[in-house]
Design a protein around this motif. Sequence first.
Motif, PDB file in Angstrom:
ATOM      1  N   ASP A  98     -27.103  17.284  28.231  1.00 47.70           N
ATOM      2  CA  ASP A  98     -27.770  17.308  26.929  1.00 47.70           C
ATOM      3  C   ASP A  98     -27.017  18.199  25.941  1.00 47.70           C
ATOM      4  N   MET A  99     -26.510  19.326  26.452  1.00 47.78           N
ATOM      5  CA  MET A  99     -25.776  20.253  25.584  1.00 47.78           C
ATOM      6  C   MET A  99     -24.536  19.603  24.997  1.00 47.78           C
ATOM      7  N   TYR A 100     -23.881  18.780  25.788  1.00 44.11           N
ATOM      8  CA  TYR A 100     -22.657  18.132  25.303  1.00 44.11           C
ATOM      9  C   TYR A 100     -22.952  17.300  24.060  1.00 44.11           C
ATOM     10  N   GLN A 101     -24.036  16.525  24.101  1.00 43.79           N
ATOM     11  CA  GLN A 101     -24.378  15.675  22.966  1.00 43.79           C
ATOM     12  C   GLN A 101     -24.818  16.508  21.764  1.00 43.79           C
ATOM     13  N   ALA A 102     -25.632  17.545  22.024  1.00 46.95           N
ATOM     14  CA  ALA A 102     -26.109  18.400  20.927  1.00 46.95           C
ATOM     15  C   ALA A 102     -24.948  19.146  20.268  1.00 46.95           C
ATOM     16  N   GLN A 103     -24.021  19.630  21.086  1.00 49.03           N
ATOM     17  CA  GLN A 103     -22.857  20.317  20.531  1.00 49.03           C
ATOM     18  C   GLN A 103     -21.986  19.356  19.705  1.00 49.03           C
ATOM     19  N   LYS A 104     -21.952  18.115  20.137  1.00 49.57           N
ATOM     20  CA  LYS A 104     -21.180  17.110  19.395  1.00 49.57           C
ATOM     21  C   LYS A 104     -21.756  16.927  17.989  1.00 49.57           C
ATOM     22  N   TYR A 105     -23.080  16.829  17.904  1.00 50.41           N
ATOM     23  CA  TYR A 105     -23.726  16.728  16.594  1.00 50.41           C
ATOM     24  C   TYR A 105     -23.437  17.978  15.761  1.00 50.41           C
ATOM     25  N   PHE A 106     -23.536  19.138  16.387  1.00 52.54           N
ATOM     26  CA  PHE A 106     -23.325  20.400  15.674  1.00 52.54           C
ATOM     27  C   PHE A 106     -21.913  20.469  15.107  1.00 52.54           C
ATOM     28  N   GLN A 107     -20.919  20.102  15.909  1.00 51.57           N
ATOM     29  CA  GLN A 107     -19.538  20.184  15.456  1.00 51.57           C
ATOM     30  C   GLN A 107     -19.265  19.190  14.331  1.00 51.57           C
ATOM     31  N   GLN A 108     -19.857  18.006  14.432  1.00 55.41           N
ATOM     32  CA  GLN A 108     -19.703  17.013  13.364  1.00 55.41           C
ATOM     33  C   GLN A 108     -20.303  17.532  12.060  1.00 55.41           C
ATOM     34  N   ALA A 109     -21.433  18.230  12.179  1.00 50.62           N
ATOM     35  CA  ALA A 109     -22.080  18.781  10.979  1.00 50.62           C
ATOM     36  C   ALA A 109     -21.232  19.881  10.356  1.00 50.62           C
ATOM     37  N   VAL A 110     -20.657  20.732  11.186  1.00 42.97           N
ATOM     38  CA  VAL A 110     -19.818  21.828  10.684  1.00 42.97           C
ATOM     39  C   VAL A 110     -18.541  21.293  10.046  1.00 42.97           C
ATOM     40  N   ASP A 111     -17.968  20.239  10.635  1.00 41.70           N
ATOM     41  CA  ASP A 111     -16.702  19.697  10.141  1.00 41.70           C
ATOM     42  C   ASP A 111     -16.878  18.776   8.936  1.00 41.70           C
ATOM     43  N   ALA A 112     -18.112  18.419   8.622  1.00 38.14           N
ATOM     44  CA  ALA A 112     -18.357  17.502   7.500  1.00 38.14           C
ATOM     45  C   ALA A 112     -17.929  18.152   6.180  1.00 38.14           C
ATOM     46  N   PRO A 113     -17.425  17.363   5.234  1.00 35.63           N
ATOM     47  CA  PRO A 113     -16.998  17.914   3.936  1.00 35.63           C
ATOM     48  C   PRO A 113     -18.116  18.676   3.231  1.00 35.63           C
ATOM     49  N   GLN A 114     -19.337  18.197   3.381  1.00 35.32           N
ATOM     50  CA  GLN A 114     -20.497  18.864   2.814  1.00 35.32           C
ATOM     51  C   GLN A 114     -21.514  19.110   3.935  1.00 35.32           C
ATOM     52  N   ALA A 115     -22.352  20.098   3.714  1.00 38.52           N
ATOM     53  CA  ALA A 115     -23.368  20.407   4.723  1.00 38.52           C
ATOM     54  C   ALA A 115     -24.178  19.161   5.032  1.00 38.52           C
ATOM     55  N   ASN A 116     -24.266  18.843   6.307  1.00 41.60           N
ATOM     56  CA  ASN A 116     -24.948  17.626   6.724  1.00 41.60           C
ATOM     57  C   ASN A 116     -26.197  18.002   7.515  1.00 41.60           C
ATOM     58  N   ASP A 117     -27.310  18.124   6.800  1.00 37.76           N
ATOM     59  CA  ASP A 117     -28.547  18.556   7.439  1.00 37.76           C
ATOM     60  C   ASP A 117     -29.028  17.582   8.498  1.00 37.76           C
ATOM     61  N   SER A 118     -28.761  16.293   8.288  1.00 36.45           N
ATOM     62  CA  SER A 118     -29.237  15.297   9.258  1.00 36.45           C
ATOM     63  C   SER A 118     -28.573  15.489  10.619  1.00 36.45           C
ATOM     64  N   LEU A 119     -27.293  15.847  10.614  1.00 37.80           N
ATOM     65  CA  LEU A 119     -26.601  16.111  11.882  1.00 37.80           C
ATOM     66  C   LEU A 119     -27.093  17.397  12.531  1.00 37.80           C
ATOM     67  N   ALA A 145     -26.715  26.739  30.108  1.00 39.68           N
ATOM     68  CA  ALA A 145     -26.831  25.884  28.926  1.00 39.68           C
ATOM     69  C   ALA A 145     -28.041  26.280  28.092  1.00 39.68           C
ATOM     70  N   GLY A 146     -29.129  26.609  28.775  1.00 39.03           N
ATOM     71  CA  GLY A 146     -30.337  27.014  28.051  1.00 39.03           C
ATOM     72  C   GLY A 146     -30.128  28.277  27.243  1.00 39.03           C
ATOM     73  N   LYS A 147     -29.382  29.212  27.805  1.00 45.59           N
ATOM     74  CA  LYS A 147     -29.101  30.458  27.085  1.00 45.59           C
ATOM     75  C   LYS A 147     -28.204  30.191  25.871  1.00 45.59           C
ATOM     76  N   LEU A 148     -27.203  29.350  26.065  1.00 46.97           N
ATOM     77  CA  LEU A 148     -26.286  29.041  24.973  1.00 46.97           C
ATOM     78  C   LEU A 148     -26.988  28.232  23.880  1.00 46.97           C
ATOM     79  N   ALA A 149     -28.002  27.467  24.272  1.00 45.82           N
ATOM     80  CA  ALA A 149     -28.737  26.660  23.292  1.00 45.82           C
ATOM     81  C   ALA A 149     -29.413  27.548  22.250  1.00 45.82           C
ATOM     82  N   ASN A 150     -29.826  28.749  22.634  1.00 50.82           N
ATOM     83  CA  ASN A 150     -30.419  29.676  21.664  1.00 50.82           C
ATOM     84  C   ASN A 150     -29.424  30.028  20.565  1.00 50.82           C
ATOM     85  N   TYR A 151     -28.187  30.212  20.944  1.00 53.15           N
ATOM     86  CA  TYR A 151     -27.144  30.535  19.964  1.00 53.15           C
ATOM     87  C   TYR A 151     -26.952  29.377  18.979  1.00 53.15           C
ATOM     88  N   TYR A 152     -26.772  28.176  19.520  1.00 52.38           N
ATOM     89  CA  TYR A 152     -26.528  27.019  18.655  1.00 52.38           C
ATOM     90  C   TYR A 152     -27.751  26.679  17.804  1.00 52.38           C
TER      91      TYR A 152
END
Length: 266
Positions: A98-119, A145-152
Amino acid sequence: MATYNKRGYKAPKPEAEKTENLDNVADLEQNIAIDEKDSATANVFNTLDETANKTEEFVAKNQNIILSVLGGIALVVVGYLAYNKFVSTPAENEAASDMYQAQKYFQQAVDAPQANDSLFKLALNGGEGKQGFVDIAKNHSGTDAGKLANYYAGMSFLHTKQFQKAIEYLSEYKSDDAYTNALALGAIGDANAELNKNEEALEYYVKAAESSANELTAPRFLLKAGQLAYADGKKADALKYFTEIKEKYEDAPEAQNIDALIGMAQ
């Protein structure tokens, strides 16, 4: 010539008889020593027999208790092994997936040209049949993973301007990783600054800078601490933080205009 015996005179015994008598005495002494040894050995064996009998009596009398204790120990061991095999390991694997998919969304949001709240929302709440950071932190709190999820989750809430939630999740994050630990503390400072809680913000910027003396995070949060202290009229504190950047992190990007900041704070 006539021979006679003097009164009280006894003829000496032959040498062979003397030797025989001495041998008899030695044999007697040896037999006495053997008897004493046998007696001591017998006492030892008698003591051991008595101890064994007492042990047998104790075991017979308390066998139910002993069996219960041994059964309890075996149950704990078996339970621990079963937990690792059927609960802990599958939970770690599920959380990691689950973390892999959530981190993927997070990285896509960070790398987006503009802040992407939906991601960021997908990262927080999940998507494609996978849990997001919020559920991972809640449902897998005992896993890495649960501990790291708090950070993300905290970082995602910070990006979506949900500052109080950001503080709550980032405060739950504890790690031995110096880099992410410093970033989490600094992000709590950012969230407090956005909530106009400048004292709390300054406190966490300093904590972040002091948590790890590395070239990436320390000068970054020293600069934020100095700028916030200067804005609040605490020039002496600002000067201290700016000077620390100049003296310890002169090669960091934050040190490029540090002389001008030092001049302002003096």
